[in-house]
Design a protein around this motif. Structure first.
Motif, PDB file in Angstrom:
ATOM      1  N   LEU A 156      16.515  87.628 -15.352  1.00 10.62           N
ATOM      2  CA  LEU A 156      15.262  87.403 -14.617  1.00 10.62           C
ATOM      3  C   LEU A 156      14.126  88.206 -15.237  1.00 10.62           C
ATOM      4  O   LEU A 156      13.007  87.697 -15.419  1.00 10.62           O
ATOM      5  CB  LEU A 156      15.446  87.789 -13.145  1.00 10.62           C
ATOM      6  N   ASP A 157      14.395  89.460 -15.541  1.00  9.15           N
ATOM      7  CA  ASP A 157      13.379  90.311 -16.163  1.00  9.15           C
ATOM      8  C   ASP A 157      12.949  89.741 -17.508  1.00  9.15           C
ATOM      9  O   ASP A 157      11.753  89.708 -17.833  1.00  9.15           O
ATOM     10  CB  ASP A 157      13.939  91.724 -16.327  1.00  9.15           C
ATOM     11  N   ASP A 158      13.909  89.265 -18.282  1.00 10.15           N
ATOM     12  CA  ASP A 158      13.606  88.717 -19.603  1.00 10.15           C
ATOM     13  C   ASP A 158      12.734  87.474 -19.497  1.00 10.15           C
ATOM     14  O   ASP A 158      11.785  87.297 -20.276  1.00 10.15           O
ATOM     15  CB  ASP A 158      14.910  88.386 -20.326  1.00 10.15           C
ATOM     16  N   TYR A 159      13.026  86.611 -18.521  1.00 12.65           N
ATOM     17  CA  TYR A 159      12.205  85.409 -18.339  1.00 12.65           C
ATOM     18  C   TYR A 159      10.751  85.774 -18.037  1.00 12.65           C
ATOM     19  O   TYR A 159       9.821  85.285 -18.674  1.00 12.65           O
ATOM     20  CB  TYR A 159      12.767  84.522 -17.230  1.00 12.65           C
ATOM     21  N   TYR A 160      10.548  86.660 -17.082  1.00 10.71           N
ATOM     22  CA  TYR A 160       9.173  86.997 -16.691  1.00 10.71           C
ATOM     23  C   TYR A 160       8.446  87.820 -17.746  1.00 10.71           C
ATOM     24  O   TYR A 160       7.225  87.710 -17.897  1.00 10.71           O
ATOM     25  CB  TYR A 160       9.176  87.729 -15.350  1.00 10.71           C
ATOM     26  N   ARG A 161       9.165  88.620 -18.497  1.00  8.04           N
ATOM     27  CA  ARG A 161       8.529  89.445 -19.529  1.00  8.04           C
ATOM     28  C   ARG A 161       8.248  88.684 -20.817  1.00  8.04           C
ATOM     29  O   ARG A 161       7.252  88.944 -21.493  1.00  8.04           O
ATOM     30  CB  ARG A 161       9.421  90.651 -19.859  1.00  8.04           C
ATOM     31  N   TYR A 216      15.847  76.415 -18.121  1.00  8.78           N
ATOM     32  CA  TYR A 216      15.975  75.697 -16.848  1.00  8.78           C
ATOM     33  C   TYR A 216      17.016  74.592 -16.940  1.00  8.78           C
ATOM     34  O   TYR A 216      17.932  74.505 -16.112  1.00  8.78           O
ATOM     35  CB  TYR A 216      14.616  75.126 -16.467  1.00  8.78           C
ATOM     36  N   GLU A 217      16.899  73.766 -17.963  1.00  8.90           N
ATOM     37  CA  GLU A 217      17.843  72.659 -18.100  1.00  8.90           C
ATOM     38  C   GLU A 217      19.218  73.154 -18.560  1.00  8.90           C
ATOM     39  O   GLU A 217      20.240  72.541 -18.239  1.00  8.90           O
ATOM     40  CB  GLU A 217      17.286  71.597 -19.048  1.00  8.90           C
ATOM     41  N   GLY A 218      19.241  74.263 -19.296  1.00  2.00           N
ATOM     42  CA  GLY A 218      20.525  74.865 -19.646  1.00  2.00           C
ATOM     43  C   GLY A 218      21.274  75.329 -18.413  1.00  2.00           C
ATOM     44  O   GLY A 218      22.507  75.214 -18.330  1.00  2.00           O
ATOM     45  N   ALA A 219      20.536  75.856 -17.433  1.00  2.00           N
ATOM     46  CA  ALA A 219      21.154  76.266 -16.168  1.00  2.00           C
ATOM     47  C   ALA A 219      21.721  75.063 -15.425  1.00  2.00           C
ATOM     48  O   ALA A 219      22.776  75.153 -14.787  1.00  2.00           O
ATOM     49  CB  ALA A 219      20.138  76.997 -15.299  1.00  2.00           C
ATOM     50  N   ARG A 220      21.050  73.939 -15.519  1.00  2.00           N
ATOM     51  CA  ARG A 220      21.551  72.736 -14.847  1.00  2.00           C
ATOM     52  C   ARG A 220      22.914  72.319 -15.436  1.00  2.00           C
ATOM     53  O   ARG A 220      23.817  71.916 -14.718  1.00  2.00           O
ATOM     54  CB  ARG A 220      20.541  71.591 -14.997  1.00  2.00           C
ATOM     55  N   GLU A 221      23.032  72.419 -16.754  1.00  2.00           N
ATOM     56  CA  GLU A 221      24.298  72.095 -17.392  1.00  2.00           C
ATOM     57  C   GLU A 221      25.386  73.082 -16.970  1.00  2.00           C
ATOM     58  O   GLU A 221      26.548  72.691 -16.762  1.00  2.00           O
ATOM     59  CB  GLU A 221      24.148  72.082 -18.904  1.00  2.00           C
ATOM     60  N   PRO A 240      19.816  84.712  -7.633  1.00  2.00           N
ATOM     61  CA  PRO A 240      18.623  85.065  -6.864  1.00  2.00           C
ATOM     62  C   PRO A 240      18.542  84.288  -5.551  1.00  2.00           C
ATOM     63  O   PRO A 240      19.219  83.267  -5.370  1.00  2.00           O
ATOM     64  CB  PRO A 240      17.460  84.654  -7.792  1.00  2.00           C
ATOM     65  N   THR A 241      17.707  84.763  -4.648  1.00  2.00           N
ATOM     66  CA  THR A 241      17.379  83.985  -3.461  1.00  2.00           C
ATOM     67  C   THR A 241      16.432  82.851  -3.849  1.00  2.00           C
ATOM     68  O   THR A 241      15.779  82.884  -4.889  1.00  2.00           O
ATOM     69  CB  THR A 241      16.718  84.863  -2.390  1.00  2.00           C
ATOM     70  N   GLY A 242      16.371  81.830  -3.001  1.00  2.00           N
ATOM     71  CA  GLY A 242      15.409  80.752  -3.216  1.00  2.00           C
ATOM     72  C   GLY A 242      15.857  79.688  -4.188  1.00  2.00           C
ATOM     73  O   GLY A 242      15.063  78.835  -4.580  1.00  2.00           O
ATOM     74  N   ILE A 243      17.121  79.701  -4.588  1.00  2.00           N
ATOM     75  CA  ILE A 243      17.639  78.663  -5.483  1.00  2.00           C
ATOM     76  C   ILE A 243      18.966  78.150  -4.938  1.00  2.00           C
ATOM     77  O   ILE A 243      19.810  78.920  -4.474  1.00  2.00           O
ATOM     78  CB  ILE A 243      17.820  79.184  -6.929  1.00  2.00           C
ATOM     79  N   ILE A 293      12.051  77.924 -11.495  1.00  2.00           N
ATOM     80  CA  ILE A 293      12.485  78.126 -12.879  1.00  2.00           C
ATOM     81  C   ILE A 293      13.311  79.397 -13.013  1.00  2.00           C
ATOM     82  O   ILE A 293      14.463  79.368 -13.483  1.00  2.00           O
ATOM     83  CB  ILE A 293      11.271  78.164 -13.818  1.00  2.00           C
ATOM     84  N   ALA A 294      12.735  80.516 -12.617  1.00  2.00           N
ATOM     85  CA  ALA A 294      13.452  81.783 -12.744  1.00  2.00           C
ATOM     86  C   ALA A 294      14.728  81.762 -11.915  1.00  2.00           C
ATOM     87  O   ALA A 294      15.772  82.273 -12.346  1.00  2.00           O
ATOM     88  CB  ALA A 294      12.557  82.939 -12.305  1.00  2.00           C
ATOM     89  N   GLY A 295      14.663  81.172 -10.732  1.00  2.00           N
ATOM     90  CA  GLY A 295      15.848  81.101  -9.883  1.00  2.00           C
ATOM     91  C   GLY A 295      16.980  80.335 -10.539  1.00  2.00           C
ATOM     92  O   GLY A 295      18.136  80.745 -10.483  1.00  2.00           O
ATOM     93  N   ALA A 296      16.646  79.211 -11.163  1.00  2.00           N
ATOM     94  CA  ALA A 296      17.670  78.416 -11.832  1.00  2.00           C
ATOM     95  C   ALA A 296      18.279  79.184 -13.002  1.00  2.00           C
ATOM     96  O   ALA A 296      19.503  79.198 -13.192  1.00  2.00           O
ATOM     97  CB  ALA A 296      17.078  77.097 -12.305  1.00  2.00           C
ATOM     98  N   ILE A 297      17.434  79.828 -13.789  1.00  2.00           N
ATOM     99  CA  ILE A 297      17.928  80.607 -14.922  1.00  2.00           C
ATOM    100  C   ILE A 297      18.806  81.752 -14.427  1.00  2.00           C
ATOM    101  O   ILE A 297      19.862  82.048 -15.007  1.00  2.00           O
ATOM    102  CB  ILE A 297      16.743  81.119 -15.759  1.00  2.00           C
TER     103      ILE A 297
END
Length: 407
Positions: free
Chosen positions: A41-46, A67-72, A228-231, A278-282
């Motif tokens: 999560l930190d890496d995504y936002y940074r 995001y799509e990698g998380a879906r897979e 995370p919450t929210g996903i 996005i971040a939630g899925a990742i």
């Protein structure tokens, strides 16, 4: 499975609460998050925070890949046939509501039946109550056995040719009951109904195979499995999702927009209107990686051992009653004679022990148990037998304290 090594991956567990080492026994409400998830999560936002799908710049491509990698990863985790069948939502509640309103409203009419159980979480009761009221369908309940399990004979007697939707939780968040959802799905299909499985309490703790289960819909949340919450996720069979209308309209889910008419994107994106989570899925993808590294079979065995140890250990507490069947998932729900569960939780908290107290979003089940509330200790990959020993000692102190108060 090295539980102590796993515990070191959870920073929140390395602290004291009220002067005692934290004993976290509330994972059925929400699990703690491992370093792997926090770092992702930190890496995504940074490093590559950007919107997905629409941008062609580098950050947008990286975010889309994540995001799509998380879906897979989700597809593989639940063994869905295609990523087209994996829809990201805010959680289990949103996923069930999507089915109730998008599928239910379109396919139910007066005389049809919706079948659920009295043990369901409110998130798998209220949407069906509202759908029944709006469509004229009848809401029916499969009765519970004395130990909080389902009889297959009762399942067969409750589901009829008029039943169009069956919605059942795989694991009870109160009783720990593990429902035979594959067998129930077969009965539902034999009667022409579709089957939704609430997997909020199963996906984090046991192997889920939606194709083997043959459910039509499956819903679960990320925050109960180290994410995370929210996903959350709604799985649906492709042919059903293709015939369902989206509930949220706007950006991301459209193919073409004219002044008076619009068309929708193909699956799964037509159900993901607006900027997605996005971040939630990742983060959920990272949680799945973490779980798979441990091995779901190891998690199941560890929690079964803890549940058995807890039921054996808690009998040391005089006047304590455990609810639910002997064979259960990794949680124990209980009450102590003459002590309100909120008081139990308060005293335990003073010892650094976190448990849940209340109706657990299952008021019809509380009514069936003939109690207003219960206390619940729930376990996950980072819990140990020492945690249960601390719980037992805390409950004995609770009993002694209130015995002295009212002596």
């Amino acid at each position: 499975m090295d539980v102590q090594e796993i515990r070191r991956q959870f920073p929140i567990l390395q602290q004291e609460v009220n002067g005692h080492p934290l004993v976290y026994l509330d994972s059925a409400a929400t699990s703690q998050k491992p370093l792997k998830v926090l770092e992702v999560l930190d890496d995504y936002y940074r490093r590559y925070n950007s919107n997905v799908h629409r941008g062609v710049h580098t950050l947008g491509s990286m975010a889309t890949d994540g995001y799509e990698g998380a879906r897979e990863k989700v597809r593989s985790f639940i063994n869905a046939a295609s990523t087209e069948e994996v829809i990201f939502t805010r959680g289990t509640t949103t996923a069930i509501n999507k089915v109730a309103y998008s599928y239910g409203y379109a396919n139910l009419q007066e005389g049809d039946e919706i079948v659920i159980t009295p043990m369901e979480h409110h998130s798998n009761i209220i949407p069906w109550q509202q759908t029944a009221k709006s469509t004229g369908a009848t809401l029916k309940y499969i009765p519970l056995q004395d130990d909080g399990t389902l009889s297959m004979e009762d399942v067969k007697n409750t589901i009829t040719a008029n039943t169009k939707i069956v919605a059942v939780m795989q694991v009870s968040n109160v009783l720990g009951t593990i429902n035979p959802v594959k067998k129930i799905a077969k009965i539902a299909h034999d009667n022409g109904a579709v089957m939704l499985v609430d997997g909020a309490q199963s996906a984090p703790h046991m192997r889920v195979d939606v194709r083997d289960m043959d459910c039509d819909f499956f819903a679960f949340s990320g925050h109960k499995m180290g994410g995370p919450t929210g996903i959350g996720v709604l799985y649906g069979k492709k042919q059903l999702l293709e015939n369902m209308e989206p509930l949220e309209y706007g950006g991301e889910m459209i193919d073409f927009v004219d002044l008076y008419e619009s068309t929708w994107k193909e699956l799964p994106w037509k159900f993901e209107g607006g900027t997605p989570i996005i971040a939630g899925a990742i983060g959920l993808g990272a949680a799945i990686d973490f779980i798979r590294d441990i091995g779901m079979e190891n998690i199941e065995a560890h929690e079964a051992k803890l549940a058995q140890y807890a039921t054996d250990k808690l009998v040391e507490v005089e006047g304590l009653r455990i609810y639910g069947p002997n064979k259960r998932a990794g949680l124990v729900t209980f009450n102590i004679d003459d002590v309100h569960p909120h008081d139990v939780a308060t005293v335990l908290d003073s010892e650094g022990i976190a448990v849940r107290a209340g109706h657990h979003c299952a008021q019809p089940l509380m009514k069936w148990l003939n109690v207003a509330a219960t206390a619940r200790a729930s376990f996950y990959i980072y819990n140990t037998e020492e945690d249960i020993d601390a719980l037992t000692d805390g409950l004995i102190k609770t009993k002694e304290y209130f015995g002295d108060v009212f002596a």
